[in-house]
Scaffold this motif. Structure first.
Motif, PDB file in Angstrom:
ATOM      1  N   UNK A  78     -13.380 -64.034 -71.610  1.00  0.00           N
ATOM      2  CA  UNK A  78     -14.241 -64.350 -70.467  1.00  0.00           C
ATOM      3  C   UNK A  78     -14.456 -63.103 -69.622  1.00  0.00           C
ATOM      4  N   UNK A  79     -15.714 -62.713 -69.487  1.00  0.00           N
ATOM      5  CA  UNK A  79     -16.062 -61.536 -68.684  1.00  0.00           C
ATOM      6  C   UNK A  79     -16.036 -61.855 -67.186  1.00  0.00           C
ATOM      7  N   UNK A  80     -16.434 -63.067 -66.827  1.00  0.00           N
ATOM      8  CA  UNK A  80     -16.473 -63.433 -65.414  1.00  0.00           C
ATOM      9  C   UNK A  80     -16.785 -64.910 -65.277  1.00  0.00           C
ATOM     10  N   UNK A  81     -16.451 -65.438 -64.103  1.00  0.00           N
ATOM     11  CA  UNK A  81     -16.916 -66.754 -63.670  1.00  0.00           C
ATOM     12  C   UNK A  81     -17.961 -66.502 -62.594  1.00  0.00           C
ATOM     13  N   UNK A  82     -19.169 -66.974 -62.812  1.00  0.00           N
ATOM     14  CA  UNK A  82     -20.251 -66.834 -61.832  1.00  0.00           C
ATOM     15  C   UNK A  82     -20.411 -68.170 -61.119  1.00  0.00           C
ATOM     16  N   UNK A  83     -20.353 -68.145 -59.784  1.00  0.00           N
ATOM     17  CA  UNK A  83     -20.478 -69.361 -58.995  1.00  0.00           C
ATOM     18  C   UNK A  83     -21.823 -69.373 -58.280  1.00  0.00           C
ATOM     19  N   UNK A  84     -22.575 -70.452 -58.449  1.00  0.00           N
ATOM     20  CA  UNK A  84     -23.910 -70.515 -57.838  1.00  0.00           C
ATOM     21  C   UNK A  84     -23.845 -70.884 -56.362  1.00  0.00           C
ATOM     22  N   UNK A  85     -22.843 -71.681 -55.956  1.00  0.00           N
ATOM     23  CA  UNK A  85     -22.677 -72.040 -54.542  1.00  0.00           C
ATOM     24  C   UNK A  85     -21.312 -72.687 -54.358  1.00  0.00           C
ATOM     25  N   UNK A  86     -21.002 -73.061 -53.098  1.00  0.00           N
ATOM     26  CA  UNK A  86     -19.634 -73.410 -52.759  1.00  0.00           C
ATOM     27  C   UNK A  86     -19.272 -74.874 -52.730  1.00  0.00           C
ATOM     28  N   UNK A  87     -20.041 -75.741 -53.376  1.00  0.00           N
ATOM     29  CA  UNK A  87     -19.680 -77.154 -53.415  1.00  0.00           C
ATOM     30  C   UNK A  87     -18.568 -77.411 -54.425  1.00  0.00           C
ATOM     31  N   UNK A  88     -17.780 -78.462 -54.142  1.00  0.00           N
ATOM     32  CA  UNK A  88     -16.626 -78.776 -54.975  1.00  0.00           C
ATOM     33  C   UNK A  88     -16.999 -79.031 -56.434  1.00  0.00           C
ATOM     34  N   UNK A  89     -18.168 -79.621 -56.659  1.00  0.00           N
ATOM     35  CA  UNK A  89     -18.542 -79.915 -58.045  1.00  0.00           C
ATOM     36  C   UNK A  89     -18.966 -78.666 -58.794  1.00  0.00           C
ATOM     37  N   UNK A  90     -18.895 -77.500 -58.124  1.00  0.00           N
ATOM     38  CA  UNK A  90     -19.197 -76.225 -58.779  1.00  0.00           C
ATOM     39  C   UNK A  90     -18.041 -75.219 -58.681  1.00  0.00           C
ATOM     40  N   UNK A  91     -17.127 -75.396 -57.722  1.00  0.00           N
ATOM     41  CA  UNK A  91     -16.014 -74.442 -57.591  1.00  0.00           C
ATOM     42  C   UNK A  91     -14.642 -75.109 -57.682  1.00  0.00           C
ATOM     43  N   UNK A  92     -14.578 -76.434 -57.633  1.00  0.00           N
ATOM     44  CA  UNK A  92     -13.297 -77.120 -57.476  1.00  0.00           C
ATOM     45  C   UNK A  92     -12.321 -76.961 -58.618  1.00  0.00           C
ATOM     46  N   UNK A  93     -12.823 -76.660 -59.828  1.00  0.00           N
ATOM     47  CA  UNK A  93     -11.917 -76.507 -60.979  1.00  0.00           C
ATOM     48  C   UNK A  93     -11.502 -75.067 -61.211  1.00  0.00           C
ATOM     49  N   UNK A  94     -12.037 -74.127 -60.430  1.00  0.00           N
ATOM     50  CA  UNK A  94     -11.683 -72.715 -60.628  1.00  0.00           C
ATOM     51  C   UNK A  94     -10.176 -72.483 -60.524  1.00  0.00           C
ATOM     52  N   UNK A  95      -9.471 -73.088 -59.552  1.00  0.00           N
ATOM     53  CA  UNK A  95      -8.019 -72.851 -59.491  1.00  0.00           C
ATOM     54  C   UNK A  95      -7.304 -73.223 -60.782  1.00  0.00           C
ATOM     55  N   UNK A  96      -7.750 -74.269 -61.444  1.00  0.00           N
ATOM     56  CA  UNK A  96      -7.076 -74.727 -62.666  1.00  0.00           C
ATOM     57  C   UNK A  96      -7.376 -73.798 -63.846  1.00  0.00           C
TER      58      UNK A  96
END
Length: 562
Positions: A78-96
């Motif tokens: 994986x080169x990177x995780x790109x996040x489009x915005x800060x809602x939970x349904x788009x960033x909430x699983x990043x910690x896992x």
């Protein structure tokens, strides 16, 4: 092709250097857990990594993660995780995901990364981040990325263009085309058109409002209705909103200030996110307007505004506890509760239970169904058609929506002249290859729902959930049998402990003969192993309860040697 009909999970064809592989591990056929993975020249790029919130038939589940097990042996790619915005349904699983490889670079806008970092701090993870803004370009391995501004129901949203040797992909993220956004930051349609002139080989498009005609209402049109709530409220105003909806909270603060009220945040995520937004300047308020919730009690009711979480009926959120009388804030006659959010599909019953609970306590509840106090953050049909006409993509992949949304979006794409076989309606796990300007479904990888249940991740199974549902609906029956090991028969009458369903003392009298017959049959066949005896007791008891009590409790057998 019209759709991808869940190709069987089989070995996938090899991926050549001139092809780009796209797999959605979440976000298709559901509102949540958005995660799209791009595979090119041996490298992976992840766009968004969010959670899905559980429904009523998933008791005890905290959140549901995308299932990235198909790439677990390639996390180093994986080169990177790109996040489009800060809602939970788009960033909430990043910690896992970062638990499994903590050094994956995370790319996103300033607010998005700040919200993520605050979340990761609770997980004791320090991320490697790279902040970008609209207009920025950067390379990550074989992926050349360009970021474009889009407006949504949270500031700093980005669309991302991904250039590879296999072609150009434009991913909208969540977006709409508000011409009068509160932060004056409009969706970059000029950039969309420029990419269209360059040639977009695959357009990955937000589908949430595809079945809504026309154009999404502008955020600024809500101001009169919100002002009316504050102007007419005789006592406290209690506002429930998404903890990340900075624009809506700004409107609430403006209205509170205009009507001489102070405001306080209630709920951990609301306090955390609004603290981040204020620190970065995305949320502004005059000195003294925002105070600690404990200090509100010293003010007259007519000067109080509380802003809390729980707009989707979450049982542990502040609003649900207020509705049931389990919160320190005692909602009562004359209070006005404003639900400043839309209903996420699947949450309707939970939200209406809260509305009814608040109403019974004497509150006046104002929501989207009774006043113009919320607009969607997603593009409606007219906006999507507009985008198709300016981008003119070679292929289209609708994302972010339930089946009806994906189909509606696909129909819109076709209505603008995009060939039917160039519009793919896919499901989670479907594998799509982009080669020579054509996107084709080539198979599927296995994906499942990964449940977070307290401290466990992925341990809870569908069988366990089924058992929980049974416990909730039909209760549990413990059958205690004292067995003579010499004969294999009952030494005395069984005892029963029933929990969770109504019964009288004589309810189980006819069960004893059934168990006696069951154990006698086992003895005739020389069945003595406890595990097999327990299985037979369970099967016999389930049959009896189904026929006699018309219930299906969880049966727990206990065998004691006489």
């Amino acid at each position: 092709m019209n759709s991808v009909d869940h190709p069987p999970v089989t070995p996938l064809p090899s991926l050549s250097d001139d092809a780009l592989r796209i797999v959605a591990f979440g976000g298709l056929g559901e509102i949540g857990r958005n995660m799209t993975v791009f595979d090119h020249r041996g490298a992976l790029l992840v766009v968004d990594c969010g959670v899905l919130f559980p429904e009523e038939h998933q008791p005890g589940v905290d959140v549901i993660l995308p299932d990235w097990s198909a790439i677990r042996d390639r996390l180093s790619d994986i080169e990177a995780i790109v996040l489009t915005h800060g809602h939970e349904d788009h960033i909430g699983a990043v910690p896992y995901l970062l638990r499994e490889r903590p050094d994956i670079p995370v790319i996103g806008s300033r607010l998005t990364l700040s919200l993520l970092s605050a979340k990761l701090a609770e997980h004791r993870i320090t991320p490697t981040t790279l902040e970008v803004r609209e207009g920025d370009r950067l390379d990550r391995g074989p992926f050349a990325l360009e970021f474009l501004a889009v407006n949504h129901s949270i500031p700093d949203g980005l669309a991302v263009a991904v250039r590879t040797t296999a072609g150009l992909v434009l991913h909208t993220g969540d977006f709409k085309m508000d011409q009068f956004p509160l932060d004056k930051r409009i969706t970059d349609l000029r950039g969309f058109a420029r990419l269209g002139e360059e040639g977009v080989d695959l357009f990955i498009v937000d589908s949430t409002n595809a079945d809504v005609p026309g154009f999404t209402t502008s955020e600024q049109e809500l101001a009169p209705a919100i002002d009316a709530v504050f102007r007419t409220a005789p006592r406290r105003v209690i506002v429930s909103s998404f903890a990340s909806h900075v624009h809506r909270i700004q409107q609430i603060l403006d209205a509170a200030h205009a009507h001489g009220r102070k405001a306080a945040f209630v709920g951990r995520s609301m306090v955390r996110n609004m603290g981040v937004a204020r620190e970065l300047g995305y949320l502004t308020a005059p000195d003294g307007l925002i105070i600690d919730a404990g200090a509100l009690d010293r003010l007259p009711d007519v000067e109080q505004t509380l802003i809390c979480t729980g707009s989707q009926g979450e049982p542990m959120a502040a609003l649900a506890r207020m509705a049931s009388g389990r919160h320190t804030i005692d909602v009562g006659d004359g209070d006005t509760v404003l639900l400043a959010s839309s209903l996420i599909p699947g949450n309707e019953n939970a939200v209406y239970r809260i509305i009814n609970g608040l109403t019974r306590r004497g509150a006046n509840v104002v929501h989207k169904g009774t006043a113009k106090v919320h607009v969607s953050g997603h593009a409606s049909a007219g906006e999507l058609v507009y985008c198709y006409n300016i981008v003119r993509p070679a292929n289209v992949l609708p994302v972010h929506g339930e089946a009806r949304h994906l189909k509606a979006n696909a129909d819109l794409a076709r209505s603008t002249g995009i060939a039917r076989d160039r519009v793919l309606v896919a499901s989670n796990g479907d594998v799509i290859d982009l080669r020579d300007g054509r996107a084709t479904a080539v198979g599927a990888v296995e994906v499942r729902e990964v449940y977070v249940d307290g401290d466990t991740v992925g341990v809870l199974t569908e069988d366990s959930l089924a058992e929980r549902r049974t416990l909730g609906q039909d209760g549990v029956l413990t059958v205690i049998t004292l067995i003579d090991r010499d004969t294999g028969l009952l030494a005395e009458e069984p005892d029963y402990i029933a929990r969770g369903f109504a019964h009288d003392e004589s309810a189980f009298e006819s069960l004893a003969p059934v168990l006696e017959k069951t154990l006698a049959g086992a003895a005739e066949r020389n069945v003595t192993a406890n595990a097999e005896l327990e299985r037979r007791i369970v099967r016999a008891t389930e049959g009896w309860t189904r026929k006699t009590l018309r219930r299906q409790p969880v049966v727990i057998p206990v065998i004691i040697d006489a």
